[in-house]
Write a protein that holds these residues in place. Sequence first.
Motif, PDB file in Angstrom:
ATOM      1  N   ALA A 319      24.104  37.037  28.426  1.00  0.00           N
ATOM      2  CA  ALA A 319      23.214  36.883  27.264  1.00  0.00           C
ATOM      3  C   ALA A 319      22.029  36.006  27.669  1.00  0.00           C
ATOM      4  O   ALA A 319      21.616  35.997  28.821  1.00  0.00           O
ATOM      5  N   PHE A 320      21.482  35.223  26.714  1.00  0.00           N
ATOM      6  CA  PHE A 320      20.371  34.323  27.069  1.00  0.00           C
ATOM      7  C   PHE A 320      20.413  33.063  26.213  1.00  0.00           C
ATOM      8  O   PHE A 320      19.439  32.694  25.551  1.00  0.00           O
ATOM      9  N   TYR A 321      21.583  32.395  26.282  1.00  0.00           N
ATOM     10  CA  TYR A 321      21.793  31.191  25.478  1.00  0.00           C
ATOM     11  C   TYR A 321      22.447  30.083  26.296  1.00  0.00           C
ATOM     12  O   TYR A 321      23.230  30.337  27.215  1.00  0.00           O
ATOM     13  N   ILE A 322      22.126  28.833  25.911  1.00  0.00           N
ATOM     14  CA  ILE A 322      22.874  27.656  26.334  1.00  0.00           C
ATOM     15  C   ILE A 322      23.434  27.017  25.067  1.00  0.00           C
ATOM     16  O   ILE A 322      22.684  26.723  24.127  1.00  0.00           O
ATOM     17  N   TYR A 323      24.748  26.822  25.036  1.00  0.00           N
ATOM     18  CA  TYR A 323      25.409  26.176  23.893  1.00  0.00           C
ATOM     19  C   TYR A 323      25.853  24.805  24.367  1.00  0.00           C
ATOM     20  O   TYR A 323      26.813  24.669  25.132  1.00  0.00           O
ATOM     21  N   ALA A 324      25.105  23.766  23.933  1.00  0.00           N
ATOM     22  CA  ALA A 324      25.236  22.440  24.533  1.00  0.00           C
ATOM     23  C   ALA A 324      25.843  21.431  23.578  1.00  0.00           C
ATOM     24  O   ALA A 324      25.574  21.448  22.362  1.00  0.00           O
ATOM     25  N   ASP A 325      26.626  20.524  24.140  1.00  0.00           N
ATOM     26  CA  ASP A 325      27.197  19.384  23.421  1.00  0.00           C
ATOM     27  C   ASP A 325      26.108  18.317  23.284  1.00  0.00           C
ATOM     28  O   ASP A 325      25.514  17.885  24.275  1.00  0.00           O
ATOM     29  N   ILE A 326      25.836  17.881  22.047  1.00  0.00           N
ATOM     30  CA  ILE A 326      24.825  16.843  21.811  1.00  0.00           C
ATOM     31  C   ILE A 326      25.456  15.602  21.205  1.00  0.00           C
ATOM     32  O   ILE A 326      24.779  14.788  20.571  1.00  0.00           O
ATOM     33  N   SER A 327      26.780  15.430  21.404  1.00  0.00           N
ATOM     34  CA  SER A 327      27.497  14.333  20.741  1.00  0.00           C
ATOM     35  C   SER A 327      27.007  12.960  21.194  1.00  0.00           C
ATOM     36  O   SER A 327      27.166  11.980  20.456  1.00  0.00           O
ATOM     37  N   ARG A 328      26.408  12.858  22.402  1.00  0.00           N
ATOM     38  CA  ARG A 328      25.897  11.548  22.817  1.00  0.00           C
ATOM     39  C   ARG A 328      24.626  11.167  22.058  1.00  0.00           C
ATOM     40  O   ARG A 328      24.194  10.005  22.094  1.00  0.00           O
ATOM     41  N   PHE A 329      24.039  12.136  21.371  1.00  0.00           N
ATOM     42  CA  PHE A 329      22.818  11.880  20.602  1.00  0.00           C
ATOM     43  C   PHE A 329      23.049  11.859  19.094  1.00  0.00           C
ATOM     44  O   PHE A 329      22.339  11.164  18.371  1.00  0.00           O
ATOM     45  N   THR A 330      24.025  12.647  18.610  1.00  0.00           N
ATOM     46  CA  THR A 330      24.166  12.802  17.166  1.00  0.00           C
ATOM     47  C   THR A 330      25.500  13.447  16.821  1.00  0.00           C
ATOM     48  O   THR A 330      26.148  14.065  17.681  1.00  0.00           O
ATOM     49  N   ASP A 331      25.902  13.292  15.569  1.00  0.00           N
ATOM     50  CA  ASP A 331      27.008  14.083  15.019  1.00  0.00           C
ATOM     51  C   ASP A 331      26.517  14.866  13.803  1.00  0.00           C
ATOM     52  O   ASP A 331      27.284  15.245  12.930  1.00  0.00           O
ATOM     53  N   ASP A 332      25.200  15.115  13.775  1.00  0.00           N
ATOM     54  CA  ASP A 332      24.551  15.864  12.694  1.00  0.00           C
ATOM     55  C   ASP A 332      23.580  16.863  13.308  1.00  0.00           C
ATOM     56  O   ASP A 332      22.384  16.601  13.418  1.00  0.00           O
ATOM     57  N   SER A 333      24.099  18.003  13.733  1.00  0.00           N
ATOM     58  CA  SER A 333      23.260  18.963  14.453  1.00  0.00           C
ATOM     59  C   SER A 333      22.145  19.522  13.577  1.00  0.00           C
ATOM     60  O   SER A 333      21.058  19.822  14.076  1.00  0.00           O
ATOM     61  N   ILE A 334      22.387  19.650  12.283  1.00  0.00           N
ATOM     62  CA  ILE A 334      21.345  20.168  11.401  1.00  0.00           C
ATOM     63  C   ILE A 334      20.172  19.192  11.345  1.00  0.00           C
ATOM     64  O   ILE A 334      19.002  19.572  11.527  1.00  0.00           O
ATOM     65  N   GLY A 335      20.462  17.924  11.101  1.00  0.00           N
ATOM     66  CA  GLY A 335      19.403  16.921  11.057  1.00  0.00           C
ATOM     67  C   GLY A 335      18.713  16.760  12.404  1.00  0.00           C
ATOM     68  O   GLY A 335      17.487  16.587  12.470  1.00  0.00           O
ATOM     69  N   PHE A 336      19.477  16.826  13.480  1.00  0.00           N
ATOM     70  CA  PHE A 336      18.933  16.687  14.832  1.00  0.00           C
ATOM     71  C   PHE A 336      17.941  17.810  15.121  1.00  0.00           C
ATOM     72  O   PHE A 336      16.823  17.560  15.600  1.00  0.00           O
ATOM     73  N   CYS A 337      18.327  19.049  14.810  1.00  0.00           N
ATOM     74  CA  CYS A 337      17.437  20.190  15.058  1.00  0.00           C
ATOM     75  C   CYS A 337      16.226  20.162  14.133  1.00  0.00           C
ATOM     76  O   CYS A 337      15.117  20.538  14.540  1.00  0.00           O
ATOM     77  N   ARG A 338      16.415  19.681  12.916  1.00  0.00           N
ATOM     78  CA  ARG A 338      15.288  19.590  11.989  1.00  0.00           C
ATOM     79  C   ARG A 338      14.270  18.573  12.489  1.00  0.00           C
ATOM     80  O   ARG A 338      13.067  18.817  12.469  1.00  0.00           O
ATOM     81  N   ARG A 339      14.756  17.419  12.970  1.00  0.00           N
ATOM     82  CA  ARG A 339      13.838  16.396  13.490  1.00  0.00           C
ATOM     83  C   ARG A 339      13.141  16.890  14.757  1.00  0.00           C
ATOM     84  O   ARG A 339      11.949  16.637  14.961  1.00  0.00           O
ATOM     85  N   MET A 340      13.871  17.584  15.612  1.00  0.00           N
ATOM     86  CA  MET A 340      13.273  18.116  16.833  1.00  0.00           C
ATOM     87  C   MET A 340      12.142  19.073  16.494  1.00  0.00           C
ATOM     88  O   MET A 340      11.083  19.057  17.132  1.00  0.00           O
ATOM     89  N   LEU A 341      12.345  19.905  15.490  1.00  0.00           N
ATOM     90  CA  LEU A 341      11.301  20.847  15.083  1.00  0.00           C
ATOM     91  C   LEU A 341      10.090  20.104  14.531  1.00  0.00           C
ATOM     92  O   LEU A 341       8.943  20.384  14.921  1.00  0.00           O
ATOM     93  N   GLN A 342      10.317  19.161  13.638  1.00  0.00           N
ATOM     94  CA  GLN A 342       9.216  18.450  13.001  1.00  0.00           C
ATOM     95  C   GLN A 342       8.472  17.544  13.972  1.00  0.00           C
ATOM     96  O   GLN A 342       7.238  17.470  13.941  1.00  0.00           O
ATOM     97  N   GLU A 343       9.205  16.850  14.843  1.00  0.00           N
ATOM     98  CA  GLU A 343       8.596  15.812  15.675  1.00  0.00           C
ATOM     99  C   GLU A 343       8.163  16.315  17.047  1.00  0.00           C
ATOM    100  O   GLU A 343       7.149  15.837  17.597  1.00  0.00           O
TER     101      GLU A 343
END
Length: 388
Positions: A319-343
Amino acid sequence: MNAPLPPSRRSQIAPFMAMDVLRDAKALERAGRSIIHLELGEPGVAAPRRVREAATESLRHGSIGYGEALGDAPLRARISRHYGERYGVDVTPDRVIATTGSSGGFLLAFLAAFDPGARIAVTAPGYPAYANILSALGLEPVLLDVGHETRFAPTAAMLEAAHRGGKLHGALFMSPANPTGAMIARDELARICAFCDEAEIVLVSDEIYHGLEYEMRAETALRFSQRALVINSFSKYYAMTGWRLGWLVAPPELMRPLERLQQSLAICAPTLSQRAALAAFDAGDELEANRAAYARNRALLLDRLPKLGLDNFAPPDGAFYIYADISRFTDDSIGFCRRMLQEAGVATTPGLDFDPRRGAKTLRLSYAGPETDVREGVVRLEAWLRRP
């Protein structure tokens, strides 16, 4: 004054978050922001030249009317031939139905093979539309948690254990998988097919990412079971997402029920797309060049992501995906992705889209887009993660 019209209970399914992210990203673009799209599993290239030329020729010389419910005979025959050429498997054209994308294939397969209340095993993480479609049709998704211990792929032992815990009527697996890119090894797929046949579990094999493999070749369930329903699509390897064309291979006893359902639900798959798709099978050089570009994007991410602290991810076999663990940065993937998009102006998909129990600590990055976009996305992501 009339009361508001209440939505049906069957419509109360979870949102497809990747599409929500796309909506928000497009809104930012309309406001003048520069956005890098790593959220959608959509090839960043046009359909093959031969396909576009075939569509133009068809428009110039023929009317685009209704076709047969099962699909145009030339396309069904060509898909049949494809199974012999790629897999060495004999699939007769009368077992093939052209569908409105893989999504149309899932609807037809679920309606033809399962009655309301049937329990269908799906993996978590897994493609979110599976559980959503099953729930909307009155079927029960049974989540099988996969992780590093099985290379994010389901096993026959896992399926057997779930079946002992409560009768399963079906199993729906994808290889290579969305969101992980993980593949089911050939021997394990053979064991899964054998158990499903023995236990009279209907196996639905989603093979839409076949052709997009990097280190080992994907195998079709049709090699091991004649009872399996196999779904494929022209969207991914063939880069024809908006043409909305897929196909379904089914056992002979389901073909007439599938035909009846297609007649009423869609009449037929898009005629123009079917005529053009014939040419896709002759566009190998262009399609393999696309795959090579995805491979370069994959190599870039495998090199750069660990340096950013994103070093724990599923094995991206295809396929063409990376499914990555972001637990060292957050336990809120929705908020994390939203901030990444905005900022940072980088659109990614939160893991909760794919795994309701563990996805708060993961995200999916798609490397289906142009290499320049993937490189820029990494640069922006690095700056954002390392900000004060």
